[in-house]
Scaffold this motif. Structure first.
Motif, PDB file in Angstrom:
ATOM      1  N   GLU A 137       4.541 -40.549-113.385  1.00  0.00           N
ATOM      2  CA  GLU A 137       3.581 -39.584-113.919  1.00  0.00           C
ATOM      3  C   GLU A 137       4.228 -38.245-114.262  1.00  0.00           C
ATOM      4  O   GLU A 137       3.533 -37.318-114.689  1.00  0.00           O
ATOM      5  CB  GLU A 137       2.446 -39.365-112.918  1.00  0.00           C
ATOM      6  CG  GLU A 137       1.634 -40.634-112.646  1.00  0.00           C
ATOM      7  CD  GLU A 137       0.505 -40.405-111.659  1.00  0.00           C
ATOM      8  OE1 GLU A 137       0.454 -39.295-111.079  1.00  0.00           O
ATOM      9  OE2 GLU A 137      -0.320 -41.317-111.487  1.00  0.00           O
ATOM     10  N   CYS A 138       5.539 -38.135-114.065  1.00  0.00           N
ATOM     11  CA  CYS A 138       6.217 -36.863-114.331  1.00  0.00           C
ATOM     12  C   CYS A 138       7.290 -36.978-115.403  1.00  0.00           C
ATOM     13  O   CYS A 138       8.133 -36.089-115.526  1.00  0.00           O
ATOM     14  CB  CYS A 138       6.847 -36.329-113.039  1.00  0.00           C
ATOM     15  SG  CYS A 138       5.660 -35.987-111.728  1.00  0.00           S
ATOM     16  N   ASP A 139       7.292 -38.057-116.141  1.00  0.00           N
ATOM     17  CA  ASP A 139       8.294 -38.237-117.193  1.00  0.00           C
ATOM     18  C   ASP A 139       7.767 -37.612-118.475  1.00  0.00           C
ATOM     19  O   ASP A 139       6.980 -38.211-119.205  1.00  0.00           O
ATOM     20  CB  ASP A 139       8.593 -39.728-117.394  1.00  0.00           C
ATOM     21  CG  ASP A 139       9.796 -39.968-118.291  1.00  0.00           C
ATOM     22  OD1 ASP A 139      10.107 -39.080-119.104  1.00  0.00           O
ATOM     23  OD2 ASP A 139      10.424 -41.046-118.174  1.00  0.00           O
ATOM     24  N   CYS A 140       8.222 -36.393-118.764  1.00  0.00           N
ATOM     25  CA  CYS A 140       7.665 -35.679-119.918  1.00  0.00           C
ATOM     26  C   CYS A 140       8.069 -36.339-121.233  1.00  0.00           C
ATOM     27  O   CYS A 140       7.326 -36.250-122.224  1.00  0.00           O
ATOM     28  CB  CYS A 140       8.069 -34.212-119.895  1.00  0.00           C
ATOM     29  SG  CYS A 140       9.839 -33.896-119.903  1.00  0.00           S
ATOM     30  N   GLU A 141       9.207 -37.035-121.269  1.00  0.00           N
ATOM     31  CA  GLU A 141       9.593 -37.708-122.510  1.00  0.00           C
ATOM     32  C   GLU A 141       8.612 -38.832-122.856  1.00  0.00           C
ATOM     33  O   GLU A 141       8.262 -39.026-124.013  1.00  0.00           O
ATOM     34  CB  GLU A 141      11.008 -38.284-122.412  1.00  0.00           C
ATOM     35  CG  GLU A 141      11.469 -38.908-123.720  1.00  0.00           C
ATOM     36  CD  GLU A 141      12.880 -39.458-123.675  1.00  0.00           C
ATOM     37  OE1 GLU A 141      13.301 -40.072-124.670  1.00  0.00           O
ATOM     38  OE2 GLU A 141      13.554 -39.287-122.648  1.00  0.00           O
ATOM     39  N   VAL A 142       8.162 -39.569-121.828  1.00  0.00           N
ATOM     40  CA  VAL A 142       7.192 -40.637-122.056  1.00  0.00           C
ATOM     41  C   VAL A 142       5.893 -40.061-122.613  1.00  0.00           C
ATOM     42  O   VAL A 142       5.334 -40.573-123.597  1.00  0.00           O
ATOM     43  CB  VAL A 142       6.919 -41.426-120.764  1.00  0.00           C
ATOM     44  CG1 VAL A 142       5.680 -42.314-120.908  1.00  0.00           C
ATOM     45  CG2 VAL A 142       8.121 -42.289-120.405  1.00  0.00           C
TER      46      VAL A 142
END
Length: 221
Positions: A137-142
């Motif tokens: 939930e913290c992968d900003c690229e995704v």
């Protein structure tokens, strides 16, 4: 007794030879993957293609080799072949997980999502990215890529929400909101700009085109 020993030795020798051959194939595949990622000169890409072909000859169900070859086909502007290969890689990965085999890695699925996005398969890319967003939930690229593909497929509300989530996660991790330079340096942005150029060659419009921006024509962030 000696005959039995010779037969046993022959079996082991054959098994060792097969194991060495398989190792060589995967070593060649690893080299090929590295060459694809480097986007090398034409002679290097030709060698990369041969290595990946060898990998698939050794294991026709090698999802990572299919993915790498799809990436190579995009580099060569052969989008139709690239789409066939990325679909095959995606299917092989899902079949493996469904049958109790190895589950495709997070990184493998992220690259697959990016390839689908580059090939303008926005709905499939969005489905893959939603699955990844549940895992991290913290992968900003995704979330950034999810926002872009949603915007491109007409899902403006989800797209803007995903982009705002990406921005918030980036700020939480770095202590400041992303600058335009930060966006330019992401692998996703570079890949999608390249996709836009490739689609333009084919007379279409990819994520790198004007429609990638917001309603006022600015960048989504």
């Amino acid at each position: 007794m000696r005959s039995t020993a010779r037969r046993s030795h022959a079996r082991h020798s054959k098994a060792d030879a097969n194991a060495r051959r398989k190792h060589q194939v995967y070593s060649r595949y690893d080299t090929g993957r590295a060459l694809v990622e480097l986007k090398c000169s034409q002679p290097c890409l030709a060698r990369c293609e041969r290595l990946l072909d060898l990998a698939l000859e050794g294991d026709a169900k090698n999802a990572e080799a299919c993915q790498a070859l799809a990436d190579l086909r995009l580099t060569q502007y052969r989008r139709g072949e690239a789409l066939v290969l990325v679909n095959r890689a995606h299917e092989l990965g899902r079949n493996s997980a469904a049958s109790g085999g190895p589950v495709p890695s997070y990184d493998f699925r992220l690259v697959t999502s990016r390839l689908f996005a580059e090939l303008s398969e926005y709905d499939v890319a969005a489905d893959c990215l939603r699955e990844l967003s549940y895992e991290d939930e913290c992968d900003c690229e995704v979330f950034y890529l999810l926002g872009l593909v949603c915007l491109m497929s007409g899902q403006a509300v989800e797209g803007q929400a995903a982009l705002q989530r990406a921005k918030a996660d980036f700020e939480a991790a770095n202590g400041a909101p992303p600058t335009y330079g930060d966006v330019l340096s992401t692998p996703t942005f570079g890949a999608l700009r390249a996709a836009g150029r490739s689609a333009s060659r084919d007379g279409g419009e990819g994520l790198g085109g004007a429609r990638a921006g917001g309603a006022d024509g600015r960048e989504p962030w």
